[in-house]
Design an enzyme around this catalytic site. Structure first.
Site, PDB file in Angstrom:
ATOM      1  N   GLY A 134      18.405 105.954  -3.482  1.00 12.35           N
ATOM      2  CA  GLY A 134      17.819 104.665  -3.148  1.00 12.35           C
ATOM      3  C   GLY A 134      17.057 104.047  -4.305  1.00 12.35           C
ATOM      4  O   GLY A 134      17.168 102.844  -4.563  1.00 12.35           O
TER       5      GLY A 134
ATOM      6  N   GLN B 151      16.267 102.871   4.879  1.00 14.65           N
ATOM      7  CA  GLN B 151      15.830 103.385   6.182  1.00 14.65           C
ATOM      8  C   GLN B 151      16.736 102.925   7.323  1.00 14.65           C
ATOM      9  O   GLN B 151      16.591 103.376   8.452  1.00 14.65           O
ATOM     10  CB  GLN B 151      14.393 102.948   6.483  1.00 14.65           C
ATOM     11  CG  GLN B 151      13.341 103.627   5.631  1.00 14.65           C
ATOM     12  CD  GLN B 151      13.158 105.108   5.945  1.00 14.65           C
ATOM     13  OE1 GLN B 151      13.399 105.563   7.071  1.00 14.65           O
ATOM     14  NE2 GLN B 151      12.735 105.881   4.964  1.00 14.65           N
TER      15      GLN B 151
ATOM     16  N   SER C 290      20.708 105.370   0.554  1.00 14.43           N
ATOM     17  CA  SER C 290      20.360 106.719   0.099  1.00 14.43           C
ATOM     18  C   SER C 290      20.822 107.743   1.130  1.00 14.43           C
ATOM     19  O   SER C 290      20.511 107.619   2.315  1.00 14.43           O
ATOM     20  CB  SER C 290      18.855 106.832  -0.111  1.00 14.43           C
ATOM     21  OG  SER C 290      18.525 108.159  -0.432  1.00 14.43           O
TER      22      SER C 290
ATOM     23  N   HIS D 218      20.081 111.000   1.720  1.00 15.08           N
ATOM     24  CA  HIS D 218      19.211 111.985   2.391  1.00 15.08           C
ATOM     25  C   HIS D 218      18.373 111.395   3.514  1.00 15.08           C
ATOM     26  O   HIS D 218      17.689 112.108   4.229  1.00 15.08           O
ATOM     27  CB  HIS D 218      18.335 112.738   1.368  1.00 15.08           C
ATOM     28  CG  HIS D 218      17.205 111.950   0.786  1.00 15.08           C
ATOM     29  ND1 HIS D 218      15.908 112.151   1.172  1.00 15.08           N
ATOM     30  CD2 HIS D 218      17.162 110.978  -0.149  1.00 15.08           C
ATOM     31  CE1 HIS D 218      15.113 111.341   0.481  1.00 15.08           C
ATOM     32  NE2 HIS D 218      15.855 110.627  -0.327  1.00 15.08           N
TER      33      HIS D 218
ATOM     34  N   THR E 281      29.320 111.780 -15.015  1.00 18.66           N
ATOM     35  CA  THR E 281      30.305 112.389 -14.122  1.00 18.66           C
ATOM     36  C   THR E 281      29.827 112.274 -12.684  1.00 18.66           C
ATOM     37  O   THR E 281      28.687 112.595 -12.368  1.00 18.66           O
ATOM     38  CB  THR E 281      30.522 113.873 -14.495  1.00 18.66           C
ATOM     39  OG1 THR E 281      30.922 113.917 -15.867  1.00 18.66           O
ATOM     40  CG2 THR E 281      31.564 114.530 -13.618  1.00 18.66           C
TER      41      THR E 281
ATOM     42  N   CYS F  23       5.656 108.886  -0.968  1.00 19.27           N
ATOM     43  CA  CYS F  23       5.348 108.492  -2.341  1.00 19.27           C
ATOM     44  C   CYS F  23       3.876 108.174  -2.513  1.00 19.27           C
ATOM     45  O   CYS F  23       3.327 108.261  -3.600  1.00 19.27           O
ATOM     46  CB  CYS F  23       6.166 107.271  -2.717  1.00 19.27           C
ATOM     47  SG  CYS F  23       7.853 107.362  -2.115  1.00 19.27           S
TER      48      CYS F  23
HETATM   49  C1  LIG Z   1      13.342 106.881   0.475  1.00 16.71           C
HETATM   50  C2  LIG Z   1      13.381 105.433   0.177  1.00 16.71           C
HETATM   51  C3  LIG Z   1      13.755 104.957  -1.089  1.00 16.71           C
HETATM   52  C4  LIG Z   1      14.064 105.896  -2.216  1.00 16.71           C
HETATM   53  O1  LIG Z   1      15.266 106.578  -2.014  1.00 16.71           O
HETATM   54  P1  LIG Z   1      15.574 107.899  -2.862  1.00 16.71           P
HETATM   55  O2  LIG Z   1      16.989 108.222  -2.526  1.00 16.71           O
HETATM   56  O3  LIG Z   1      14.617 108.952  -2.393  1.00 16.71           O
HETATM   57  O4  LIG Z   1      15.400 107.533  -4.297  1.00 16.71           O
HETATM   58  C5  LIG Z   1      13.818 103.601  -1.278  1.00 16.71           C
HETATM   59  N1  LIG Z   1      13.507 102.737  -0.304  1.00 16.71           N
HETATM   60  C6  LIG Z   1      13.158 103.140   0.928  1.00 16.71           C
HETATM   61  C7  LIG Z   1      12.869 102.134   1.987  1.00 16.71           C
HETATM   62  C8  LIG Z   1      13.071 104.503   1.206  1.00 16.71           C
HETATM   63  O5  LIG Z   1      12.698 104.895   2.418  1.00 16.71           O
END
Ligand SMILES: *Cc1c(COP(=O)(O)O)cnc(C)c1O
Length: 394
Positions: free
Chosen positions: A69, A178, A198, A200, A236, A323
């Site tokens: 993300g 999200q 993202s 995860h 890669t 964060c």
């Molecule tokens: C977690 C998150 C990100 C960052 O994503 P990562 O894959 O952890 O770098 C960015 N924006 C929002 C709204 C998030 O919840």
């Protein structure tokens, strides 16, 4: 352990793990290699790209794989800024509740001569479409509004904002990290030009994501090197992770309405139960929020102590954003919805997954009630409030 921090990251789904294994054990070629092992990998990469594109209403040429993300947010905004700079347009509109991956990128652009308007969201935590419309100027190149907020879960009027941007000829980026895998998203009906994803956050592996860029929106590379990702992202490709991400997304979108109905039931139990605590409040609009997000503030509570005591009881929760924790600054999101510093420090975010049960939710409500009372009984601030030497805010 009761895991209620799914907005920070989710358990990697079994489906994703199973999908990834062959791409480490057997199909381990480099997709850029010309031999059969490479070609096999390249075909898997292509198929993953097509599947992901179909799941968001895009075409495969509009999907770029990234490290997650944060990278997607950075690339989307920097690319739009570069497009703007060429046309002499240096104004960008966003909101006060964006993720730091957006806000810090905008901050950098500001130091490079861009003008940034950060819109208020009000107590509801939802940006007004009218405010977006009124903020657009002749020199505006980009509007960036997140699909759903990571701390308070509020869902923004994305399709309407996108429509206005389209009418005014302004690029529209949404950080949908999200929302993807949690809501039905179609970049066409939502009028989105750039979208960050993202893995995860929906049961895929960490360190992988994607950027959707509408055909004709020229991306700027953040990483120089090989010709991967149509020359827009060197390195890669992380094929096992990419395959895992797509499998996780397919899985999370499967039967989505039923899952969201279940999550809403648990979420509303949490909200109703925890709001029985005196001098507590829900953060963000009660209805226009993600099905899995319950975020609170408590008077005279220190968020860190609350989290540690809950952790002792086997509950994994968060104060807001992963964060922001570890820093003493109160959350910019909670300040933006009008929480004063003291109250913003007493926050609790509980984010569910379909793995959670009603029994767990009942246990968590009871423990939060107990811990809040325990901490307040030791708090000089609480004593002052009770004795009337200080005014209650909540
Ligand atoms: C977690 C998150 C990100 C960052 O994503 P990562 O894959 O952890 O770098 C960015 N924006 C929002 C709204 C998030 O919840």
């Amino acid at each position: 352990m009761i895991y209620l921090d799914n907005a920070a990251t989710m358990r990697t789904s079994e489906v994703a793990i199973d999908a990834m294994m062959p791409y480490m054990r057997t199909i381990y070629g480099n997709p850029s290699s010309l031999h059969s092992a490479g070609q096999q990998a390249n075909e898997a990469l292509f198929s993953a790209r097509e599947k992901l594109a179909a799941l968001i209403g895009a075409t495969f040429k509009e999907v770029y794989f990234t490290s997650g993300g944060s990278e997607s947010d950075n690339q989307a905004i920097i690319s739009a800024a570069r497009i703007g700079a060429r046309k002499g347009k240096k104004h960008i509109i966003s909101t006060k509740i964006e993720h730091h991956a957006v806000l810090h990128t905008l901050e950098k652009l500001k130091n490079n001569g861009f003008e940034i308007t950060l819109l208020d969201v009000g107590e509801s935590g939802i940006v007004s479409v009218e405010d977006v419309k009124n903020a657009i100027r002749d020199d505006t190149i980009l509007v960036s509004v997140m699909y759903a907020n990571n701390e308070i879960g509020t869902v923004q009027p994305i399709a309407e904002i996108g429509k206005i941007c389209r009418e005014k000829g302004v690029l529209f980026h949404t950080d949908a990290v999200q929302a993807v895998g949690h809501l039905k998203i179609d970049v066409q009906t939502d009028n989105i030009d750039l979208m960050s994803i993202s893995a995860h956050k929906f049961g895929g592996p960490k360190g992988v994501g994607a950027l959707y860029a509408r055909k004709g929106v020229l991306l700027t590379s953040l990483i120089e090197g090989g010709a991967q990702e149509n020359n827009k992202r060197a390195g890669t490709e992380n094929l096992p992770a990419i395959v895992g991400m797509v499998a996780a997304l397919e899985k999370s979108l499967d039967d989505l309405d039923r899952k969201n109905a279940y999550l809403k039931k648990l979420r509303d139990m949490l909200i109703d139960g925890i709001l029985e605590i005196p001098h507590s409040a829900l953060n963000g609009d009660r209805e226009k929020r993600l099905s899995n997000n319950a975020s609170f503030c408590f008077e005279a509570i220190e968020g860190e102590s609350l989290l540690l005591l809950l952790s002792d009881k086997g509950i994994c929760a968060s104060s807001g954003s992963a964060c922001t924790s570890g820093s003493l600054d109160p959350s910019h999101v909670l300040l933006a919805i009008g929480r004063v510093h003291d109250v913003a420090h007493g926050s609790l975010r509980l984010t569910l997954s379909v793995d959670n049960t009603m029994e767990e939710v009942e246990y968590v409500i009871a423990q939060v009630k107990w811990v809040v009372e325990y901490l307040r009984n030791m708090s000089p601030v609480w004593r002052d409030l009770v004795e009337g030497k200080r005014q209650f805010i909540l």
